[in-house]
Motif scaffolding. Structure first.
Motif, PDB file in Angstrom:
ATOM      1  N   THR A  21      42.328  52.130  40.878  1.00  0.00           N
ATOM      2  CA  THR A  21      41.662  51.498  42.012  1.00  0.00           C
ATOM      3  C   THR A  21      40.209  51.178  41.694  1.00  0.00           C
ATOM      4  N   VAL A  22      39.513  52.133  41.122  1.00  0.00           N
ATOM      5  CA  VAL A  22      38.093  51.922  40.796  1.00  0.00           C
ATOM      6  C   VAL A  22      37.946  50.910  39.663  1.00  0.00           C
ATOM      7  N   ALA A  23      38.694  51.098  38.578  1.00  0.00           N
ATOM      8  CA  ALA A  23      38.559  50.214  37.415  1.00  0.00           C
ATOM      9  C   ALA A  23      38.952  48.779  37.755  1.00  0.00           C
ATOM     10  N   ALA A  24      40.053  48.616  38.483  1.00  0.00           N
ATOM     11  CA  ALA A  24      40.496  47.260  38.843  1.00  0.00           C
ATOM     12  C   ALA A  24      39.501  46.584  39.781  1.00  0.00           C
ATOM     13  N   SER A  25      38.880  47.353  40.658  1.00  0.00           N
ATOM     14  CA  SER A  25      37.897  46.781  41.576  1.00  0.00           C
ATOM     15  C   SER A  25      36.631  46.341  40.851  1.00  0.00           C
ATOM     16  N   MET A  26      36.256  47.056  39.813  1.00  0.00           N
ATOM     17  CA  MET A  26      35.041  46.727  39.055  1.00  0.00           C
ATOM     18  C   MET A  26      35.266  45.607  38.046  1.00  0.00           C
ATOM     19  N   PHE A  27      36.514  45.405  37.617  1.00  0.00           N
ATOM     20  CA  PHE A  27      36.805  44.490  36.519  1.00  0.00           C
ATOM     21  C   PHE A  27      36.312  43.055  36.733  1.00  0.00           C
ATOM     22  N   PRO A  28      36.653  42.377  37.848  1.00  0.00           N
ATOM     23  CA  PRO A  28      36.249  40.968  37.964  1.00  0.00           C
ATOM     24  C   PRO A  28      34.740  40.753  37.832  1.00  0.00           C
ATOM     25  N   ARG A  29      33.957  41.632  38.434  1.00  0.00           N
ATOM     26  CA  ARG A  29      32.493  41.487  38.363  1.00  0.00           C
ATOM     27  C   ARG A  29      32.007  41.600  36.924  1.00  0.00           C
ATOM     28  N   HIS A  30      32.535  42.571  36.176  1.00  0.00           N
ATOM     29  CA  HIS A  30      32.085  42.751  34.796  1.00  0.00           C
ATOM     30  C   HIS A  30      32.580  41.628  33.885  1.00  0.00           C
ATOM     31  N   ALA A  31      33.764  41.111  34.159  1.00  0.00           N
ATOM     32  CA  ALA A  31      34.267  39.989  33.357  1.00  0.00           C
ATOM     33  C   ALA A  31      33.413  38.742  33.599  1.00  0.00           C
ATOM     34  N   LEU A  32      33.056  38.479  34.849  1.00  0.00           N
ATOM     35  CA  LEU A  32      32.197  37.325  35.147  1.00  0.00           C
ATOM     36  C   LEU A  32      30.803  37.504  34.562  1.00  0.00           C
ATOM     37  N   ARG A  33      30.310  38.725  34.617  1.00  0.00           N
ATOM     38  CA  ARG A  33      28.989  39.007  34.040  1.00  0.00           C
ATOM     39  C   ARG A  33      29.019  38.739  32.528  1.00  0.00           C
ATOM     40  N   ALA A  34      30.117  39.099  31.889  1.00  0.00           N
ATOM     41  CA  ALA A  34      30.246  38.843  30.449  1.00  0.00           C
ATOM     42  C   ALA A  34      30.277  37.346  30.166  1.00  0.00           C
ATOM     43  N   LEU A  35      30.918  36.583  31.040  1.00  0.00           N
ATOM     44  CA  LEU A  35      30.965  35.127  30.866  1.00  0.00           C
ATOM     45  C   LEU A  35      29.584  34.499  30.984  1.00  0.00           C
ATOM     46  N   ALA A  36      28.765  35.065  31.858  1.00  0.00           N
ATOM     47  CA  ALA A  36      27.431  34.510  32.074  1.00  0.00           C
ATOM     48  C   ALA A  36      26.443  34.966  31.006  1.00  0.00           C
ATOM     49  N   GLY A  37      26.820  35.986  30.242  1.00  0.00           N
ATOM     50  CA  GLY A  37      25.906  36.563  29.249  1.00  0.00           C
ATOM     51  C   GLY A  37      25.752  35.711  28.002  1.00  0.00           C
ATOM     52  N   GLU A  38      24.766  36.081  27.192  1.00  0.00           N
ATOM     53  CA  GLU A  38      24.543  35.388  25.922  1.00  0.00           C
ATOM     54  C   GLU A  38      25.617  35.812  24.928  1.00  0.00           C
ATOM     55  N   PRO A 126      37.386  31.075  40.029  1.00  0.00           N
ATOM     56  CA  PRO A 126      38.568  31.153  40.898  1.00  0.00           C
ATOM     57  C   PRO A 126      39.572  32.218  40.445  1.00  0.00           C
ATOM     58  N   VAL A 127      39.676  32.399  39.137  1.00  0.00           N
ATOM     59  CA  VAL A 127      40.563  33.441  38.604  1.00  0.00           C
ATOM     60  C   VAL A 127      40.053  34.810  39.037  1.00  0.00           C
ATOM     61  N   ALA A 128      38.753  35.011  38.950  1.00  0.00           N
ATOM     62  CA  ALA A 128      38.151  36.286  39.350  1.00  0.00           C
ATOM     63  C   ALA A 128      38.291  36.503  40.855  1.00  0.00           C
ATOM     64  N   ALA A 129      38.137  35.442  41.638  1.00  0.00           N
ATOM     65  CA  ALA A 129      38.274  35.565  43.096  1.00  0.00           C
ATOM     66  C   ALA A 129      39.702  35.963  43.473  1.00  0.00           C
ATOM     67  N   ARG A 130      40.676  35.326  42.833  1.00  0.00           N
ATOM     68  CA  ARG A 130      42.085  35.664  43.106  1.00  0.00           C
ATOM     69  C   ARG A 130      42.367  37.096  42.675  1.00  0.00           C
ATOM     70  N   LEU A 131      41.840  37.481  41.537  1.00  0.00           N
ATOM     71  CA  LEU A 131      42.040  38.845  41.034  1.00  0.00           C
ATOM     72  C   LEU A 131      41.405  39.869  41.971  1.00  0.00           C
ATOM     73  N   THR A 132      40.250  39.552  42.498  1.00  0.00           N
ATOM     74  CA  THR A 132      39.585  40.442  43.459  1.00  0.00           C
ATOM     75  C   THR A 132      40.444  40.608  44.710  1.00  0.00           C
ATOM     76  N   MET A 133      41.016  39.512  45.194  1.00  0.00           N
ATOM     77  CA  MET A 133      41.879  39.568  46.372  1.00  0.00           C
ATOM     78  C   MET A 133      43.135  40.395  46.093  1.00  0.00           C
ATOM     79  N   LEU A 134      43.774  40.165  44.975  1.00  0.00           N
ATOM     80  CA  LEU A 134      44.987  40.910  44.622  1.00  0.00           C
ATOM     81  C   LEU A 134      44.696  42.400  44.471  1.00  0.00           C
ATOM     82  N   THR A 135      43.559  42.716  43.873  1.00  0.00           N
ATOM     83  CA  THR A 135      43.162  44.113  43.727  1.00  0.00           C
ATOM     84  C   THR A 135      42.921  44.740  45.090  1.00  0.00           C
TER      85      THR A 135
END
Length: 159
Positions: A21-38, A126-135
């Motif tokens: 529950t905790v890991a899945a809830s945190m995942f989309p934010r960290h994946a998006l942060r990685a996409l925005a990173g250098e 949109p993938v992260a938003a859907r994943l957040t909803m499913l989680t």
């Protein structure tokens, strides 16, 4: 024996489902942060955290199979396998497991692939938003199961 089975059931549920529950809830934010990173070495900065969260979800999902196994064993010992609250809990548990295995974990893999391929953030959002909803749905299903396990509607030992 019933107390041992119930104790193992509750401990495994707390450790596995809580971790997922905790890991899945945190995942989309960290994946998006990685996409925005250098990308200093061709790999997005911070992708390691997202990969770790995905591994936690996968590993604990496998270990989480013990939750219904010990739950059914406990229910058999208590003679409540045909009670409506337990049947509903098992159906919701099955739905949560299917949602995790068929939607949440594949969604995490897709988001990781987008991050690794340096896809644009607009494609991943949109993938992260859907994943957040499913989680969130996964988490609500487990919350309902927990309430059913505590309240046990119709049970003679219900609170």
């Amino acid at each position: 024996m019933t107390k041992l089975l119930l104790s193992v059931h509750v401990l495994v549920a707390i450790l596995t489902v809580g971790s997922i529950t905790v890991a899945a809830s945190m995942f989309p934010r960290h994946a998006l942060r990685a996409l925005a990173g250098e990308r200093p070495e061709g790999r997005p900065e911070g992708i390691g955290t997202a990969v770790l969260l995905h591994r936690i979800c996968c590993g604990y999902a496998l270990a989480g199979v013990a939750v219904p196994v010990f739950g059914i064993a406990t229910g058999a010992q208590l003679g409540v396998l045909t009670d409506a609250w337990l049947i509903v809990s098992l159906v919701l548990t099955t739905l949560a497991a299917a949602l995790l295995g068929l939607a949440v974990l594949p969604g995490q893999r897709r988001l990781l692939a987008l991050a690794e391929d340096a896809a644009g953030e607009e494609e991943a959002r949109p993938v992260a938003a859907r994943l957040t909803m499913l989680t969130g749905v996964f988490n609500v299903l487990w919350a309902v199961v927990v309430v059913l396990m505590i309240v046990r509607p119709g049970s003679t030992t219900s609170a």
